[in-house]
Design a protein around this motif. Structure first.
Motif, PDB file in Angstrom:
ATOM      1  N   VAL A   1      -9.454   8.609  -7.440  1.00 23.68           N
ATOM      2  CA  VAL A   1      -9.436   7.385  -6.628  1.00 23.68           C
ATOM      3  C   VAL A   1     -10.531   6.435  -7.091  1.00 23.68           C
ATOM      4  CG1 VAL A   1      -9.857   6.452  -4.300  1.00 23.68           C
ATOM      5  CG2 VAL A   1      -8.552   8.563  -4.571  1.00 23.68           C
TER       6      VAL A   1
ATOM      7  N   THR B   1       0.813  -1.236   0.000  1.00 25.43           N
ATOM      8  CA  THR B   1       0.000   0.000   0.000  1.00 25.43           C
ATOM      9  C   THR B   1       0.840   1.277   0.000  1.00 25.43           C
ATOM     10  OG1 THR B   1      -1.629  -1.242   1.291  1.00 25.43           O
ATOM     11  CG2 THR B   1      -1.970   1.140   1.114  1.00 25.43           C
TER      12      THR B   1
ATOM     13  N   ILE C   1      -8.202   2.656  -3.533  1.00 32.79           N
ATOM     14  CA  ILE C   1      -8.246   2.552  -2.073  1.00 32.79           C
ATOM     15  C   ILE C   1      -9.219   1.440  -1.690  1.00 32.79           C
ATOM     16  CG2 ILE C   1      -9.028   3.774   0.017  1.00 32.79           C
ATOM     17  CD1 ILE C   1      -6.255   4.684  -0.881  1.00 32.79           C
TER      18      ILE C   1
ATOM     19  N   ASP D   1      -5.695   8.036   3.926  1.00 33.89           N
ATOM     20  CA  ASP D   1      -5.160   8.034   2.549  1.00 33.89           C
ATOM     21  C   ASP D   1      -6.080   8.833   1.623  1.00 33.89           C
ATOM     22  OD1 ASP D   1      -2.864   6.550   3.077  1.00 33.89           O
ATOM     23  OD2 ASP D   1      -3.867   4.636   2.776  1.00 33.89           O
TER      24      ASP D   1
ATOM     25  N   SER E   1      -7.380   3.644   5.353  1.00 32.39           N
ATOM     26  CA  SER E   1      -7.883   4.220   4.098  1.00 32.39           C
ATOM     27  C   SER E   1      -8.456   5.628   4.218  1.00 32.39           C
ATOM     28  CB  SER E   1      -8.909   3.284   3.454  1.00 32.39           C
ATOM     29  OG  SER E   1      -8.230   2.166   2.930  1.00 32.39           O
TER      30      SER E   1
END
Ligand SMILES: Cc1cc2nc3c(=O)[nH]c(=O)nc-3n(C[C@H](O)[C@H](O)[C@H](O)COP(=O)(O)OP(=O)(O)OC[C@H]3O[C@@H](n4cnc5c(N)ncnc54)[C@H](O)[C@@H]3O)c2cc1C
Length: 285
Positions: A161, A119, A140, A150, A147
């Motif tokens: 994303v 990751t 993600i 992120d 997450s």
């Protein structure tokens, strides 16, 4: 096994063909139905840098053919297929070449997310290549506990994303184990992306979640052009068609190539009913 006709029959449920030509024909058909595509050349965890270069070259050809044939689509790749386990430097150079080629034709590269061991490194590569080209995006996984932060970082950088639940077996320390918790986190993160993100891809076949998302965007007056749903080739075609009919954007993840086995096994693991489908093929065969 990988080349037998039985293997072809069972994998054909989820894989668009073994050659690029077959995959492009499938993409054209998907486009005709009003959906866009993201093409995935199957293969992960390559065992040599020569193999990684073969994958990179297949992706370069794919980007070229998408452009020259007017296919509405982009590509998705895995870093372990580009040599990440062998040399991060070589992997970066391979992916960079591809992202620059995509940028040159106004296209986009989605960097898939693999297990949690990748990751941090994967996101760093996306950050670096996005800063240089603006032509790549991240994935993600809602099952990972990290997450949400992120997503905040990706949103602040305006990086596109794709949100999915996550397909790998992960330990409790890093990932929610309970399906209900993963689903809750998915909806929470999807709302964050729809509100603050840059053209997110909401990747799920979960009809309950899809309904929650369509209700949310209608309530918040988020235009259908500001995001897309994404699903896998061969899964929930009924729901794909319904969403397109309702005016939503839908992108299909279209895998092709000979190395279908790990991809196929993940799809079986997600849904026990698929094992029955395979068993029926064996009985018929
Ligand atoms: C476009 C796309 C890209 C993805 N990219 C990644 C990635 O980069 N990294 C990653 O870890 N994972 C990725 N995934 C996989 C994802 O993490 C999940 O494993 C997968 O989508 C199954 O979860 P779900 O959200 O569909 O919900 P689930 O809770 O698994 O399933 C909900 C419902 O969807 C249907 N369904 C789900 N899976 C199947 C199946 N295999 N066969 C038939 N029906 C099914 C069933 O009706 C099921 O009840 C991606 C998924 C999609 C759609």
């Amino acid at each position: 096994m990988e080349t037998s006709s039985l293997a072809k029959r069972v994998s054909g449920r989820f894989v668009a063909g073994s050659s690029l030509e077959e995959a492009l024909a499938a993409c054209r058909k998907v486009n005709q139905d009003g959906l866009t595509v993201t093409l995935d050349y199957l293969g992960e965890n390559v065992s040599s840098l020569d193999e990684a270069k073969v994958c990179r070259d297949m992706y370069l050809r794919s980007i070229g053919e998408i452009e020259s044939r007017g296919i509405k689509g982009n590509v998705s790749l895995k870093l372990s297929q580009f040599g990440m386990d062998l040399s991060e430097e070589a992997c970066r150079a391979n992916v960079r070449e591809l992202v620059l080629a995509a940028a040159g034709t106004g296209n986009f590269v989605r960097i898939d997310m693999e297990s949690s061991a990748y990751t941090k490194r994967t996101l760093q590569i996306v950050y670096d290549l996005y800063s240089e080209t603006g032509s790549c995006g991240a994935v993600i996984q809602a099952y990972l506990k990290r997450s949400e932060s992120d997503i905040d970082e990706l949103n602040s950088r305006r990086i596109r994303v794709r949100l999915c639940k996550g397909a790998y077996l992960e330990p409790e320390g890093v990932a929610f184990q309970d399906k209900a918790q993963v689903d809750l986190n998915f909806v929470k993160l999807a709302k964050k992306l729809l509100t603050d993100g840059n053209y997110p891809g909401i990747a799920t076949h979960d009809e309950t979640i899809v309904n929650q998302i369509t209700a949310f965007v209608r309530e918040q007056k988020i235009a259908p052009e500001r995001f897309e749903f994404q699903m896998l080739y061969g899964i929930r075609r009924d729901l794909q068609t319904k969403l397109v009919r309702d005016g939503f954007r839908m992108r299909l993840y279209v895998p092709f190539g000979e190395a279908w086995y790990p991809y196929f096994m993940r799809r079986l693991a997600e849904r026990p009913a698929n094992v029955l489908f395979i068993a029926r093929q064996f009985i018929r065969g």
